[in-house]
Write a protein that holds these residues in place. Structure first.
Motif, PDB file in Angstrom:
ATOM      1  N   LYS A  43      -4.236  10.097  -3.282  1.00  0.00           N
ATOM      2  CA  LYS A  43      -5.282   9.726  -2.499  1.00  0.00           C
ATOM      3  C   LYS A  43      -5.345   9.073  -1.356  1.00  0.00           C
ATOM      4  O   LYS A  43      -5.600   9.046  -0.538  1.00  0.00           O
ATOM      5  N   TRP A  44      -4.197   8.288  -1.803  1.00  0.00           N
ATOM      6  CA  TRP A  44      -4.148   7.218  -0.827  1.00  0.00           C
ATOM      7  C   TRP A  44      -3.495   7.330   0.425  1.00  0.00           C
ATOM      8  O   TRP A  44      -3.526   6.916   1.437  1.00  0.00           O
TER       9      TRP A  44
ATOM     10  N   GLN B 138     -14.402   8.549   2.097  1.00  0.00           N
ATOM     11  CA  GLN B 138     -13.655   8.833   1.102  1.00  0.00           C
ATOM     12  C   GLN B 138     -13.530   9.075  -0.045  1.00  0.00           C
ATOM     13  O   GLN B 138     -12.390   9.545  -0.994  1.00  0.00           O
TER      14      GLN B 138
ATOM     15  N   SER C  87     -10.888  12.379  -1.169  1.00  0.00           N
ATOM     16  CA  SER C  87     -10.123  12.121  -2.460  1.00  0.00           C
ATOM     17  C   SER C  87      -9.772  13.255  -3.218  1.00  0.00           C
ATOM     18  O   SER C  87      -9.010  12.937  -4.218  1.00  0.00           O
TER      19      SER C  87
ATOM     20  N   ARG D  16      -3.579   1.826  -5.254  1.00  0.00           N
ATOM     21  CA  ARG D  16      -3.328   1.617  -3.705  1.00  0.00           C
ATOM     22  C   ARG D  16      -2.058   1.155  -3.329  1.00  0.00           C
ATOM     23  O   ARG D  16      -1.550   1.390  -2.603  1.00  0.00           O
TER      24      ARG D  16
ATOM     25  N   THR E 281     -10.888   0.058  -1.055  1.00  0.00           N
ATOM     26  CA  THR E 281      -9.615  -0.060  -1.577  1.00  0.00           C
ATOM     27  C   THR E 281      -9.684  -0.467  -3.186  1.00  0.00           C
ATOM     28  O   THR E 281     -10.692  -1.145  -3.593  1.00  0.00           O
TER      29      THR E 281
ATOM     30  N   ARG F 187       0.656  -1.494  -0.254  1.00  0.00           N
ATOM     31  CA  ARG F 187      -0.215  -0.242   0.148  1.00  0.00           C
ATOM     32  C   ARG F 187       0.762   1.235  -0.113  1.00  0.00           C
ATOM     33  O   ARG F 187       1.907   1.172   0.687  1.00  0.00           O
TER      34      ARG F 187
ATOM     35  N   ASP G  28       0.495   4.009   1.291  1.00  0.00           N
ATOM     36  CA  ASP G  28       0.534   4.831   1.668  1.00  0.00           C
ATOM     37  C   ASP G  28       1.120   4.109   2.718  1.00  0.00           C
ATOM     38  O   ASP G  28       1.734   5.447   3.826  1.00  0.00           O
TER      39      ASP G  28
END
Length: 360
Positions: free
Chosen positions: A335-336, A321, A325, A357, A353, A253, A255
């Motif tokens: 955005k993640w 979300q 985003s 991501r 998800t 991921r 993030d």
């Protein structure tokens, strides 16, 4: 193949065994041969069983009856005695090495390090030499169960200190085997930080670009896969005049990667990676230094001033979300990474998800 529970032995062949095979091949009984060389049968039996040596006079008699040069028998005897001595010394060395490995195993998983580098050894002494050379290990009595440097980790799981040390040793070995030619200049950090942030937000060929960009500034960056039971996301330390940042990529991921990388870069900037020891017993409690690195990471990825402009929506996770985003994309952020910060601050993780991501 020998196991770690027993020391491998060298082969030491007594010349009496060769004499036995020679008599069998010629069809001569031991009793008859004893008469032929004027020797007591019991004496010959002890030679054949390896309980007596073949002396020069005996070797001369063997040459006389069998036609095999006396010097050959003498050399076989000398070779046997040499091999026996070598074997005894090797057994002593193997036992000492075995005990060393037992001590090392109190601190880290020896076999895991061997297997990860594809270097599983039959002899304990070879394993000890491998560990000391490749991982720059001191003797066990000098090896303290400590994690020099700082690392981002899960606060709830993965607290096994042996697993942690196993991964940390491999992380440091990565630095030992990857030499940087560029010089680290601390004054260029402020120039580097936005470049790293940009790479993370773009999330394209991310790992390679991070490696190359960090290297340009004299910082070693790399990925060392996680060790089961050690929930570490990243680790920073100094080696050979270069800051080193190693991450595990426990999750695919962007993030998680972004926050881990920036968290460690925060330690580098704050000089928190040079002489700090993590207390395993207090593993769940984040120190002020860890909190400072968290704050740095968040602000370096998305400035605090910008973050305050995120629209406040108190509805379903889906709407939150969508709103966050949209805000992130309008500002040029991933955005993640924005949603990851939102999750960290609010405890809301129920976001849907998608493939964007994943680390690209």
């Amino acid at each position: 193949m020998a196991t770690r529970n027993e020391a491998p032995a060298l082969m030491a062949i007594h010349p009496g065994s060769i004499l036995k095979e020679e008599l069998i091949e010629r069809g001569i009984s031991q009793k008859d041969f004893a008469k032929m060389i004027s020797m007591q049968p019991s004496h010959l039996s002890e030679i054949i069983k390896g309980k007596r040596s073949i002396t020069k006079p005996v070797a001369d008699k063997l040459e006389e009856v069998l036609g095999i040069p006396s010097i050959d028998w003498v050399n076989l005897q000398i070779g046997f005695e040499y091999d026996t001595q070598q074997n005894a010394e090797r057994q002593i060395a193997e036992m000492a090495a075995y005990n060393t490995l037992q001590e090392y195993s109190r601190y880290f998983e020896v076999r895991t390090l061997e297997e990860r580098l594809g270097k599983v050894h039959a002899f304990c002494s070879d394993t000890v030499e491998f560990l000391k050379n490749v991982f720059k290990l001191p003797e066990p009595e000098r090896l303290q169960l400590q994690t020099q440097g700082l690392f981002k980790k899960s606060a709830k799981v993965g607290k096994d200190p042996v697993k942690i040390m196993t991964w940390l040793l491999q992380a440091k070995q990565y630095a030992y085997s990857n030499v940087l030619e560029t010089i680290y200049d601390e004054s260029r950090l402020d120039e580097l930080i936005p470049k790293i942030s940009g790479i993370l937000h773009e999330n394209e060929n991310t790992i390679k670009r991070l490696e190359e960009t960090f290297a340009e500034y004299g910082i070693l960056f790399g990925v060392v896969s996680k060790v089961q039971g050690a929930s570490i996301d990243g680790y920073s330390f100094e080696y050979d005049g270069h800051p080193c940042i190693i991450v595990t990529m426990r999750y695919d991921r962007i993030d998680n990667l972004a926050f881990s990388v920036m968290h460690e870069l925060g330690h580098v900037k704050n000089h928190d990676y040079e002489d700090f020891n993590v207390d395993i017993d207090d593993y769940d409690h984040e120190s002020p230094r860890e909190k400072a690195a968290n704050q740095f990471a968040a602000n370096a990825l998305i400035s605090d001033a910008d973050w305050k402009t995120v629209p406040k929506v108190h509805l379903s996770p889906l709407i939150i979300q969508r709103t966050c985003s949209s805000w992130a994309e309008s500002r040029g952020y991933n955005k993640w990474i924005a949603l990851g910060r939102l999750s960290y601050q609010t405890g809301m993780y129920k976001f849907k998800t998608d493939a964007t991501r994943c680390i690209s």
